[in-house]
Design a protein around this motif. Structure first.
Motif, short mmCIF file in Angstrom:
data_model
loop_
_atom_site.label_atom_id
_atom_site.label_comp_id
_atom_site.label_asym_id
_atom_site.label_seq_id
_atom_site.Cartn_x
_atom_site.Cartn_y
_atom_site.Cartn_z
N VAL A 178 -1.58 14.09 1.48
CA VAL A 178 -2.30 13.69 2.68
C VAL A 178 -2.46 12.17 2.72
O VAL A 178 -2.94 11.57 1.77
CB VAL A 178 -3.70 14.36 2.74
CG1 VAL A 178 -4.44 13.91 4.01
CG2 VAL A 178 -3.57 15.87 2.68
N GLU A 179 -2.04 11.57 3.84
CA GLU A 179 -2.14 10.12 3.97
C GLU A 179 -3.43 9.76 4.69
O GLU A 179 -3.48 9.68 5.92
CB GLU A 179 -0.92 9.57 4.72
CG GLU A 179 0.38 9.76 3.96
CD GLU A 179 1.55 9.07 4.63
OE1 GLU A 179 1.34 8.38 5.66
OE2 GLU A 179 2.68 9.24 4.14
N ASN A 180 -4.50 9.58 3.91
CA ASN A 180 -5.77 9.14 4.47
C ASN A 180 -6.42 8.11 3.56
O ASN A 180 -5.85 7.74 2.52
CB ASN A 180 -6.70 10.34 4.71
CG ASN A 180 -6.99 11.11 3.42
OD1 ASN A 180 -7.00 10.54 2.33
ND2 ASN A 180 -7.22 12.41 3.55
N GLU A 181 -7.59 7.64 3.92
CA GLU A 181 -8.26 6.58 3.17
C GLU A 181 -8.50 6.96 1.72
O GLU A 181 -8.49 6.11 0.83
CB GLU A 181 -9.59 6.23 3.85
CG GLU A 181 -9.44 5.50 5.17
CD GLU A 181 -8.80 4.12 5.01
OE1 GLU A 181 -9.24 3.38 4.11
OE2 GLU A 181 -7.87 3.80 5.76
N LYS A 226 0.84 -1.20 0.00
CA LYS A 226 0.00 0.00 0.00
C LYS A 226 0.87 1.25 0.00
O LYS A 226 1.95 1.29 0.60
CB LYS A 226 -0.89 -0.01 1.24
CG LYS A 226 -1.91 1.12 1.32
CD LYS A 226 -2.64 1.08 2.66
CE LYS A 226 -3.47 -0.18 2.83
NZ LYS A 226 -4.29 -0.14 4.08
N THR A 227 0.40 2.27 -0.70
CA THR A 227 1.05 3.58 -0.67
C THR A 227 -0.03 4.65 -0.67
O THR A 227 -1.22 4.34 -0.65
CB THR A 227 2.02 3.75 -1.85
OG1 THR A 227 2.76 4.96 -1.68
CG2 THR A 227 1.29 3.79 -3.19
N PHE A 228 0.38 5.91 -0.69
CA PHE A 228 -0.56 7.02 -0.71
C PHE A 228 -0.19 7.98 -1.83
O PHE A 228 0.99 8.26 -2.04
CB PHE A 228 -0.56 7.77 0.63
CG PHE A 228 -1.01 6.94 1.80
CD1 PHE A 228 -2.35 6.85 2.13
CD2 PHE A 228 -0.08 6.21 2.55
CE1 PHE A 228 -2.77 6.07 3.20
CE2 PHE A 228 -0.49 5.44 3.62
CZ PHE A 228 -1.84 5.35 3.94
N LEU A 229 -1.19 8.48 -2.53
CA LEU A 229 -0.97 9.45 -3.59
C LEU A 229 -1.33 10.84 -3.08
O LEU A 229 -2.41 11.04 -2.52
CB LEU A 229 -1.82 9.12 -4.82
CG LEU A 229 -1.53 7.77 -5.49
CD1 LEU A 229 -2.41 7.60 -6.72
CD2 LEU A 229 -0.06 7.63 -5.88
N TYR A 238 -2.15 1.25 -4.53
CA TYR A 238 -1.39 0.00 -4.36
C TYR A 238 -0.37 -0.15 -5.48
O TYR A 238 -0.63 0.22 -6.63
CB TYR A 238 -2.34 -1.21 -4.39
CG TYR A 238 -3.41 -1.17 -3.33
CD1 TYR A 238 -3.15 -1.62 -2.04
CD2 TYR A 238 -4.68 -0.69 -3.62
CE1 TYR A 238 -4.13 -1.60 -1.06
CE2 TYR A 238 -5.67 -0.65 -2.65
CZ TYR A 238 -5.39 -1.10 -1.37
OH TYR A 238 -6.37 -1.07 -0.41
N ALA A 256 -6.59 8.64 -0.18
CA ALA A 256 -5.34 8.72 -0.94
C ALA A 256 -4.67 7.36 -1.12
O ALA A 256 -3.58 7.28 -1.69
CB ALA A 256 -4.37 9.68 -0.25
N ILE A 257 -5.32 6.29 -0.66
CA ILE A 257 -4.70 4.96 -0.74
C ILE A 257 -4.56 4.51 -2.18
O ILE A 257 -5.47 4.67 -3.01
CB ILE A 257 -5.53 3.93 0.05
CG1 ILE A 257 -5.38 4.17 1.56
CG2 ILE A 257 -5.08 2.50 -0.27
CD1 ILE A 257 -6.25 3.28 2.42
#
Length: 438
Positions: free
Chosen positions: A135-138, A129-132, A143, A140-141
């Motif tokens: 902001v690292e939230n649901e 998993k990574t974030f785009l 893969y 922005a998830i």
């Protein structure tokens, strides 16, 4: 293959610059590997051999290079978010974690030997998993793709339209995939970052069984054609309880690795699961309308999916041979010339300037045709042995007679036979030697 051990082949690969431990100066990263000068050439040659057989030599398969990061909805539709899992257990004595389905004894920890010390199994999702975005939230998830296949499925309609194709046809792709393996290991065999060679072959549903059988035979033939002993390969059909949820039938091409039979490639009949799933989730109609028959259907998919690094590893193992030559052990990688990282070595008999000058002249003649290596260090015998160990099919020796007769000695890796050849005829001579094998 002369009963080569995993330790032997991994030592050779690291000693000769095929593979290095990733982040080695920082103590390394478990089961992560970098590929050195010979390794990148070997991988490239395996890629080229696969691409040639799957795409360039055929008129019914085209290529694709899809993004490593796709919309998260791709992985929801494919079932990866919900079910791409392995059963994970943890030993309460040593705190090591293992895949339950890979344990020889489900009641004994293979690390510390404790019995009945495992926690209840939990399903562990293998996607990284990574974030785009910042902001690292649901929301922005994202893969890293766990397989290249889904990039093909979501581009199925694009490719069919722009390449003007209709079933049966295939889309091939080579690229990196990522899986958060619980227990990676066995050198480069199981890693979290790896490269796949996959092809999705779209067929009318009533032709799926025939095409599945066809690709089973084709893929076995490819390995044998590139030099793997047929006795070291087998096809193993999956039992009912092994089949993936999308598969009507799957068989693995297995190779006899030093630790036993294990998977090189899977050839699956994926039915129409993928196109139907993406149609349902995206709202785009991915069915095919056959104007001749008036029939509309979702194509079935036959998928040969191979690991590039596993294939290269198997080719290395199978090519490894030892023999006694004049009281010494000679190690030789009898790689098919199409796979050999270096095709021709150019070796002056000594480092004297007049021989080095002619060596550079010979190298200049050969370099436009093949991957070559010039080696002037150590005795000529040691240099021959090094080229044998890295699988170089031919060595060209420049000696003192060359200064007079303008000829060189060409040595064959496998037979060690030598031919005297004029420099002006050297390219033609080697082309004849390589004929049909490059």
């Amino acid at each position: 293959m002369s009963n080569v051990t995993l330790e032997t082949i991994s030592n050779l690969a690291q000693k000769r610059g095929f593979v290095y431990q990733a982040s080695g100066i920082y103590g390394g990263l478990r089961s992560a590997w970098d590929y050195g000068p010979l390794g990148v050439e070997l991988l490239r040659n395996v890629r080229e051999a696969w691409w040639k057989s799957m795409v360039r030599d055929r008129d019914d398969i085209v290529g694709l290079d899809s993004s490593i990061i796709q919309s998260p909805q791709v992985w929801v539709a494919s079932g990866h978010v919900a079910s791409f899992t392995d059963p994970l257990v943890e030993c309460t004595e040593c705190n090591n974690r293992f895949r339950l389905d890979k344990l020889d004894d489900a009641g004994r920890c293979p690390n510390c030997g404790a019995r009945d010390s495992f926690t209840e199994p939990k399903q562990f999702n293998l996607m990284l998993k990574t974030f785009l975005g910042p902001v690292e939230n649901e929301n922005a998830i994202a893969y890293l793709r766990p397989e290249t296949a889904q990039g093909i499925f979501v581009n199925y309609a694009n490719v069919a339209r722009t390449a003007r194709l209709k079933p049966p046809f295939g889309i091939a792709q080579i690229g990196k995939s990522f899986r958060n393996e619980i227990t990676p290991g066995q050198f480069v065999f199981r890693t979290r970052e790896f490269e796949q060679m996959e092809m999705e072959f779209f067929v009318p549903p009533d032709e799926a069984e025939r095409w599945h059988e066809y690709w089973l035979n084709e893929r076995m033939r490819w390995y044998v054609d590139l030099g793997i002993d047929p006795e070291h390969l087998r096809l193993r059909a999956h039992d009912e309880d092994e089949l993936s949820h999308y598969s009507a039938a799957t068989s693995d091409v297995e190779y006899r690795f030093p630790w036993g039979w294990d998977e090189l490639e899977g050839i699956a009949n994926r039915t129409d699961f993928d196109l139907k799933a993406h149609s349902g989730h995206s709202g785009e109609d991915l069915s095919y309308f056959d104007q001749e028959s008036g029939e509309r259907y979702f194509p079935y998919v036959i998928e040969p999916a191979a690991g590039l690094t596993r294939s290269a590893f198997a080719f290395l193992i199978d090519a490894y041979h030892t023999e006694e030559v004049r009281g010494e052990t000679r190690v030789v990688l009898q790689l098919d010339p199409r796979l050999s990282p270096i095709k021709v070595a150019v070796l002056p008999l000594s480092k004297k300037p007049e021989l080095v000058a002619v060596t550079e002249e010979v190298a200049k003649v050969l370099r436009p045709h093949w991957a070559i290596e010039v080696d002037v260090t150590q005795s000529i015998g040691r240099r021959y042995r090094r080229q044998d160990e890295i699988g170089t099919p031919y060595a060209v020796t420049v000696d003192f007679d060359t200064l007079d007769d303008r000829a060189v000695t060409v040595r064959d890796r496998d037979t060690m036979e030598q031919d005297r050849v004029p420099i002006e005829s050297l390219v033609e001579h080697l082309e004849h030697k390589f004929a049909g094998r490059l």
